[in-house]
Design a protein around this motif. Structure first.
Motif, PDB file in Angstrom:
ATOM      1  N   THR A  36       0.803  -1.213   0.000  1.00  0.00           N
ATOM      2  CA  THR A  36       0.000   0.000   0.000  1.00  0.00           C
ATOM      3  C   THR A  36       0.842   1.272   0.000  1.00  0.00           C
ATOM      4  N   ALA A  39       0.295   5.798   0.746  1.00  0.00           N
ATOM      5  CA  ALA A  39      -0.548   6.735   1.480  1.00  0.00           C
ATOM      6  C   ALA A  39      -1.810   7.050   0.687  1.00  0.00           C
ATOM      7  N   GLY A  40      -2.955   6.970   1.360  1.00  0.00           N
ATOM      8  CA  GLY A  40      -4.229   7.290   0.732  1.00  0.00           C
ATOM      9  C   GLY A  40      -4.933   6.137   0.071  1.00  0.00           C
ATOM     10  N   PHE A  75      -7.882   4.086  -3.470  1.00  0.00           N
ATOM     11  CA  PHE A  75      -8.425   5.319  -4.017  1.00  0.00           C
ATOM     12  C   PHE A  75      -9.789   5.053  -4.649  1.00  0.00           C
ATOM     13  N   THR A  99      -3.372  21.634  -3.393  1.00  0.00           N
ATOM     14  CA  THR A  99      -3.507  21.092  -2.056  1.00  0.00           C
ATOM     15  C   THR A  99      -4.434  21.933  -1.187  1.00  0.00           C
ATOM     16  N   ALA A 155     -10.209  17.323  -5.695  1.00  0.00           N
ATOM     17  CA  ALA A 155     -10.007  17.206  -4.257  1.00  0.00           C
ATOM     18  C   ALA A 155      -9.948  18.578  -3.624  1.00  0.00           C
ATOM     19  N   THR A 191      -9.871  16.450   1.462  1.00  0.00           N
ATOM     20  CA  THR A 191      -9.877  15.114   0.863  1.00  0.00           C
ATOM     21  C   THR A 191      -8.635  14.809   0.066  1.00  0.00           C
ATOM     22  N   GLN A 235      -5.772  13.897   0.810  1.00  0.00           N
ATOM     23  CA  GLN A 235      -4.970  12.761   1.235  1.00  0.00           C
ATOM     24  C   GLN A 235      -5.438  11.465   0.596  1.00  0.00           C
ATOM     25  N   ASN A 236      -6.646  11.419   0.053  1.00  0.00           N
ATOM     26  CA  ASN A 236      -7.141  10.207  -0.578  1.00  0.00           C
ATOM     27  C   ASN A 236      -7.112  10.274  -2.091  1.00  0.00           C
ATOM     28  N   VAL A 237      -6.392  11.272  -2.628  1.00  0.00           N
ATOM     29  CA  VAL A 237      -6.340  11.429  -4.072  1.00  0.00           C
ATOM     30  C   VAL A 237      -4.898  11.397  -4.524  1.00  0.00           C
ATOM     31  N   ALA A 238      -4.617  10.642  -5.585  1.00  0.00           N
ATOM     32  CA  ALA A 238      -3.256  10.581  -6.112  1.00  0.00           C
ATOM     33  C   ALA A 238      -2.887  11.926  -6.711  1.00  0.00           C
TER      34      ALA A 238
END
Length: 405
Positions: A244, A246-247, A250, A324, A341, A345, A347-350
């Motif tokens: 895995t 981070a985030g 997805f 960001t 994002a 949010t 942190q959950n997006v590439a």
């Protein structure tokens, strides 16, 4: 004076090293890997009385036949290469039978009810049976079944279950046939304490995702793209990364069929998965997977490409910084469906990609050809031919000084 033989030996050693390096690169670089195939749903089984008469249900000790369609077969026989086996399963309706794996019967799936079927004659599990050699792969010698083996405390809870057959190789499901039954507790029944009725066949599975491809981008990162399943459009897609990052996992926006993932580790082999999500049953489609390893570009090509694209890179960096705290904006047509994002949010997006033009012509060409045996042989032959030319050039006649003539 350096002897030509010594030069030749050194050149041959260098060429041998180049060949090994090229083969290694060819094995690692495969920017457009093919997604793994998913198990194939072959249709429904028929549940009937031992004499073939129609049967709508029974008790735990009721003998019955479960048969796949006529001439149902596995891709190969039990003695072929690879060897195939046919299996049986009795699982909770929530279990994805296409993803089942087998050893001594189907392997556990969390806390779900997962068992093989048992024959009526001896109460033995029906598992790891050999498909016929002729006709090839035919599922034959199917016994009759009952549910007497599921007496307390192994009684299945009330609910709907899938029963059926699967063809496997190396324990993985390659095709399957499914029926459904509904189980209801009944204290008057013996020995299981339940009755069952034939339920409506399971809804047809959702079509698979196709053309899943992984392409290296800066980051270190990867650009995933795929073709949406046919039929009903998915609500969105879940993209998993193993190991895995981070985030992960997805979730894409509706309609998006691509995603950029960054913060990968160079040289680490990743398994990337994409699953379509639906609002009506079946709630998910078959999961497509692809393998990917980020290979750092060469230092020399990085410095040259970075100087030629400094303006675009700085522009992209500025755009990434602002995203960001606000919403992301696409950097090109290839990322027109990038996930939007906000600061809550992100942190959950590439992250969005930056310039990915840092590979040399050689590496880009090798990556495009992929890691097939033919492409590796072609690269090795080219390098060997180049090496022999260098050796022939180095093979000059030795000229002695006048004093030694």
């Amino acid at each position: 004076m350096i002897q030509p033989s010594r030069v030749r030996r050194r050149v041959e050693a260098v060429v041998a090293s180049l060949i090994v390096a090229a083969a290694s690169l060819g094995l690692v670089l495969g920017r457009h890997d093919v997604a793994e195939a998913v198990a194939e749903d072959k249709g429904a089984v028929t549940i009937s009385a031992p004499d073939g008469a129609a049967l709508t249900g029974g008790g735990s000790a009721t003998e019955f036949r479960m048969t796949p369609p006529t001439d149902s077969a596995c891709p190969g026989s039990g003695s072929g290469t690879p060897p195939y086996r046919w299996q049986t399963f009795f699982v909770a309706d929530s279990v994805d039978v296409s993803a089942l794996t087998y050893a001594s019967g189907p392997q556990p799936v969390g806390t779900a009810f997962v068992f093989p079927m048992f024959d009526h004659a001896g109460g033995n599990p029906v598992q790891n049976q050999n498909p016929s050699a002729s006709p090839l792969g035919l599922i034959s010698n199917i016994p009759t079944f009952d549910f007497a083996a599921f007496a307390p405390p192994s009684t299945p809870p009330d609910g709907t279950y899938k029963i059926g057959f699967a063809c496997t190789t190396a324990g993985a499901t390659v095709s399957y046939w499914t029926g459904r039954i509904t189980v209801t507790a009944d204290q008057s029944d013996s020995p299981g304490g339940f009755t069952w009725t034939v339920a409506a066949p399971p809804p047809p599975p959702n079509p698979p995702i196709t053309n899943l491809a992984a392409e290296q981008i800066a980051g270190p990162g990867v650009h995933l793209s795929w073709t949406a399943p046919t039929g009903t459009a998915p609500d969105n897609y879940t993209v998993g990364v193993t190991p895995t990052v981070a985030g992960a996992p997805f979730t894409t926006l509706p309609g998006s069929t691509s995603l950029d993932i960054t913060n990968l580790v160079s040289g680490t082999a990743y398994t990337l998965s994409v699953t379509a999500n639906y609002s009506v049953a079946p709630l998910t489609g078959p999961t497509a997977t692809v393998q990917f390893t980020f290979v750092p570009p060469s230092t020399s090509s990085s410095s040259s490409s970075s100087s030629s694209s400094s303006t675009s890179s700085s522009s992209t960096s500025s755009s990434s910084t602002s995203s960001t705290t606000s919403t992301t904006s696409p950097t090109s047509s290839s990322t027109s469906s990038s996930v939007v994002a906000t600061s809550s949010t992100v942190q959950n997006v590439a992250a969005l990609p930056v310039s990915a033009t840092t590979t040399t012509v050689f590496v880009t060409t090798l990556a495009t050809t992929g890691a097939s045996p033919l492409s590796l042989m072609l690269w090795a032959a080219l390098l060997l031919a180049f090496g022999r030319i260098v050796v022939l050039i180095a093979r000059r006649p030795q000229v002695l000084p006048p004093a030694r003539r």
